[in-house]
Scaffold this motif. Sequence first.
Motif, PDB file in Angstrom:
ATOM      1  N   GLU A  36       0.944  -1.383  -0.016  1.00  0.00           N
ATOM      2  CA  GLU A  36       0.205   0.019  -0.127  1.00  0.00           C
ATOM      3  C   GLU A  36       0.886   1.350   0.088  1.00  0.00           C
ATOM      4  OE1 GLU A  36      -3.927   0.375   0.771  1.00  0.00           O
ATOM      5  OE2 GLU A  36      -3.253  -1.244  -0.871  1.00  0.00           O
ATOM      6  N   ARG A  37       2.087   1.227   0.753  1.00  0.00           N
ATOM      7  CA  ARG A  37       2.825   2.324   0.656  1.00  0.00           C
ATOM      8  C   ARG A  37       3.175   2.527  -0.613  1.00  0.00           C
ATOM      9  NH1 ARG A  37       5.007   0.080   5.514  1.00  0.00           N
ATOM     10  NH2 ARG A  37       6.959  -0.568   4.315  1.00  0.00           N
ATOM     11  N   LEU A  38       3.742   1.806  -1.400  1.00  0.00           N
ATOM     12  CA  LEU A  38       4.037   1.962  -2.859  1.00  0.00           C
ATOM     13  C   LEU A  38       3.187   2.380  -3.478  1.00  0.00           C
ATOM     14  CD1 LEU A  38       6.255  -1.456  -3.572  1.00  0.00           C
ATOM     15  CD2 LEU A  38       6.975   0.812  -2.866  1.00  0.00           C
TER      16      LEU A  38
ATOM     17  N   LEU B 236      11.478   4.348 -14.361  1.00  0.00           N
ATOM     18  CA  LEU B 236      12.812   4.862 -13.861  1.00  0.00           C
ATOM     19  C   LEU B 236      12.744   4.240 -12.283  1.00  0.00           C
ATOM     20  CD1 LEU B 236      15.178   6.718 -13.680  1.00  0.00           C
ATOM     21  CD2 LEU B 236      13.463   8.552 -13.052  1.00  0.00           C
ATOM     22  N   ILE B 237      11.516   4.356 -11.705  1.00  0.00           N
ATOM     23  CA  ILE B 237      11.440   3.952 -10.156  1.00  0.00           C
ATOM     24  C   ILE B 237      11.811   2.609 -10.212  1.00  0.00           C
ATOM     25  CG2 ILE B 237       9.804   3.218  -8.254  1.00  0.00           C
ATOM     26  CD1 ILE B 237      10.735   6.138  -8.467  1.00  0.00           C
ATOM     27  N   PRO B 238      11.237   1.387 -10.877  1.00  0.00           N
ATOM     28  CA  PRO B 238      11.967   0.272 -10.573  1.00  0.00           C
ATOM     29  C   PRO B 238      13.379   0.010 -10.758  1.00  0.00           C
ATOM     30  CG  PRO B 238       9.758   0.170 -12.128  1.00  0.00           C
ATOM     31  CD  PRO B 238      10.407   1.520 -11.728  1.00  0.00           C
TER      32      PRO B 238
ATOM     33  N   ASN C 113      15.825   1.531  -1.784  1.00  0.00           N
ATOM     34  CA  ASN C 113      14.559   2.246  -1.188  1.00  0.00           C
ATOM     35  C   ASN C 113      13.275   1.409  -1.959  1.00  0.00           C
ATOM     36  OD1 ASN C 113      12.300   3.957  -0.715  1.00  0.00           O
ATOM     37  ND2 ASN C 113      13.946   5.125  -0.029  1.00  0.00           N
ATOM     38  N   GLU C 114      12.289   0.983  -1.158  1.00  0.00           N
ATOM     39  CA  GLU C 114      11.217   0.431  -2.014  1.00  0.00           C
ATOM     40  C   GLU C 114      10.468   1.574  -2.897  1.00  0.00           C
ATOM     41  OE1 GLU C 114       7.797   1.434   1.646  1.00  0.00           O
ATOM     42  OE2 GLU C 114       8.504  -0.726   1.113  1.00  0.00           O
TER      43      GLU C 114
ATOM     44  N   GLU D 226      11.753  10.860  -0.499  1.00  0.00           N
ATOM     45  CA  GLU D 226      11.152  12.090  -0.886  1.00  0.00           C
ATOM     46  C   GLU D 226      11.934  13.403  -0.988  1.00  0.00           C
ATOM     47  OE1 GLU D 226      10.183  10.367   1.681  1.00  0.00           O
ATOM     48  OE2 GLU D 226       8.075  10.157   2.157  1.00  0.00           O
ATOM     49  N   LEU D 227      13.202  13.240  -0.031  1.00  0.00           N
ATOM     50  CA  LEU D 227      14.138  14.239  -0.088  1.00  0.00           C
ATOM     51  C   LEU D 227      15.119  14.205  -1.284  1.00  0.00           C
ATOM     52  CD1 LEU D 227      14.831  14.447   3.867  1.00  0.00           C
ATOM     53  CD2 LEU D 227      13.838  16.191   2.369  1.00  0.00           C
ATOM     54  N   GLN D 228      15.573  12.930  -1.876  1.00  0.00           N
ATOM     55  CA  GLN D 228      16.030  12.901  -2.902  1.00  0.00           C
ATOM     56  C   GLN D 228      15.391  13.232  -3.933  1.00  0.00           C
ATOM     57  OE1 GLN D 228      16.895   8.367  -2.378  1.00  0.00           O
ATOM     58  NE2 GLN D 228      18.740   8.586  -1.479  1.00  0.00           N
ATOM     59  N   ARG D 229      14.053  12.826  -4.017  1.00  0.00           N
ATOM     60  CA  ARG D 229      13.420  13.342  -5.290  1.00  0.00           C
ATOM     61  C   ARG D 229      13.311  14.664  -5.359  1.00  0.00           C
ATOM     62  NH1 ARG D 229       7.627  10.641  -6.918  1.00  0.00           N
ATOM     63  NH2 ARG D 229       7.547  11.585  -9.038  1.00  0.00           N
ATOM     64  N   PHE D 230      13.187  15.638  -4.236  1.00  0.00           N
ATOM     65  CA  PHE D 230      12.971  17.050  -4.321  1.00  0.00           C
ATOM     66  C   PHE D 230      14.518  17.559  -4.647  1.00  0.00           C
ATOM     67  CE2 PHE D 230      12.173  20.650  -1.355  1.00  0.00           C
ATOM     68  CZ  PHE D 230      11.564  21.419  -2.484  1.00  0.00           C
TER      69      PHE D 230
END
Length: 574
Positions: free
Chosen positions: A191-193, A408-410, A418-419, A424-428
Motif C-alpha cells: 500500500e505504501r508503494l 525509472l522507479i523500478p 529504497n522500496e 522524498e528528499l532525494q526526489r526533491f
Amino acid sequence: MESLKENLQLEEPLLKDSIVHRGDQIVDIKGTPTPTTKNRTGSWKACKFILVTECFEELAYYGIQFNLVTFLKTILQESNVSAARNYTNWQGTCYIAPLVGAIVADSYLGRYLTTLAFFAVYLMGMAAMSISASIPAACAGLDCLQDGSSSSSQSTVFFLGLYMMAIGAGGIKPCVSSFGADQFDDGVPAERLKKSSFFNWFFFSIYIGSFVSGTVVVWVQDHCGWVIGLWIPTLFIALAIGSFLLGSTSYKVQKPLGSPLARVSQVVVAAFLKQNVRLPRDASLLHELPAEDASMADNSTKKLQHTPVLSFLDKAAVISSAEELYSDPWRLCTVTQVEELKIVIGMLPIWATGIVFFSVLAQFSSTFLEQGRMMDTSVGAFAIPPASLASFDAISVILFVPVYDRVLIPAARRFTGNERGFSELQRFGIGLFLSVLVMAAAAVVETRRLALDRMAAPPMCILWQIPQYLLVGASVVFACVGQSEFFYNEAPESMRSLCSALGLLTVSLGSYLSSLVVTVVSGVTTRGGEPGWIPDNLNEGHLDRFFWLIAALSSLNLVIFVCCAKRYMCKNVS
C-alpha cells in the motif's frame, strides 16, 4: 532479555493492528471502522474517482487563470496595470485560502466534508463569473462600481464570483491530495508503494487538465466568446463534484483529530511555563498516554517516539506534580504533542528551499515569455505565439510521469534499495538540481540570441526555448511531487492538510521572491542612466545575466537543501 523479547513478540500483532487500522479514526462514509469494510474501501478503487475529480477541477481552474488578464482587459476594459494587479491579488488569494481549508479539515470537518463544502463555493463562484459574461459592459473595470450602470453590475458579479472561486479552489487544494493519500494503508508495504505512485498520477491529472485548458478552452474563449468560454469551466467543476460524490462509498475517511494550532500552542505555552523545570535524564519519565488510553481517546494519533533535538520543548511533557495529570493540557502535554511541533520545526528549512524553486518556475510565465517575444516566431508557414510554448511544460510532465513511475522507479529501486526508488528528499533534491539546469539553459539561449542580434544576424528561432520548458516539466515531476509526498508522509497525522497548505504557500512566496529579485536587479542595473538588465527592449539589456543570477541563487539553494536534508530526522512512529 528473553522475557523482554517475549513481551515484544506478544505485543507485535497489537502494534501492527493499531498501525494498519488506527483504531476507530479511519472509517467509511457511513462511519463504519475500516477493518469491517477493508475490502470495499480505499486504495485505487477510491483514488480513480479522486484523480478524475482533480483533472476536471484543474481544467476549470486553468481555464480561468490562463486567460484572466485577457478578460479583464477586453471585457472589463481595464488598463494593463489594473489587470495585472487584479490577477496578482486573485492568485495570491488562491494560495492563501489553502491555509483556511486545511485548518477546517484538520480541526472540524475532515478532508471529505471540507472538500465538498469548498467545492460548493467554487461552483457558485464559477457560475457567477459565467453569468457576468452575459452582462454588457459600458465603462472601464472597477471604475464602473461608482455608479449603477449595467457594467457596474457586471464587475460586481464577476469579481464576487472570481474571489468565491479563489476561496473554493484554494480550500480544496490541500485536502484532495491528502485525502487521496489517506486511501492507502501505511502499515502494508504494498500500500505504501501504491501511495507513492498515487502522488505521481495526481500530478499527471493536474497537467492533463492544464494542457486541455491551455489549448482547447483558451481557443474557445478567444474564438467563440466568453459566455460559452466561461460556462465550459463551470461545467467541469460540476463534473468534478459529480465524480467526487460518485466515489463516496469507496472512500476511507479520517476523522478530524482536533485543532493542530491548539496542539502546537499548548506545547509552546506549557514549555514556557516550565522553563525553570529540570529535564529528567530518562526520557521515558516524560508524560505520554498509555497505549490503551491513547487508542480510546477521541483525538488519538499514532504515538511518536522521543527525539533528543529541541530539548527545551520537552519541558512541556515534564510531570512536575501528580495534580498535573488531571489539569488542563496547557500545563502538561504528551511526548507525541511535543514531537509533532518538533517535526513541523524540522520541516521548515526544507520548506524554505521550495520558495527559491518556485521563484524559478515563476520565470516560465514571465521572463521566458519576454525572451520568446524577441525571437523568430515563424516556423514554416506557422506563427507560434510565445505563450503557447508553455504547453511543452505540460507535455513534458504528461510524458515523463508514466516513464518515471513504470521505468525509472523500478530501475532506481535496484540501485538505492529504497522500496520507492528515491526517498522524498532525494526526489526533491533532484528537482532542485534540474531547476538550476532550467535557468542555465535559458541563459545560454539568451546569450546566443543577444550575440546574433548584435551581429545583425537573423533572429534566433523560438523553438530553441523548448529545452528549458521541457526541463521545467522534469523538475516539476521530481520537486513538486517529492515535496507533496514529503509534507504528507512526514507531517503529524493531526496536521497533514495544514502541512500540505504550507507546501502550496511556497508557490505564492516564490512568485513574490521572483518579483523582489526583478525589482532589486532593475533598481541596481539602471543606475547612471543605464538601460539595465531587463529593459523594455531586451536587445539593449542583459537578460542572460539575470538568468545566470537566478541559476546561482538556485545553486546556493541546492547546497543549503543538501545540508538541511542530511541533518533532517525522519518521523519515528512508535
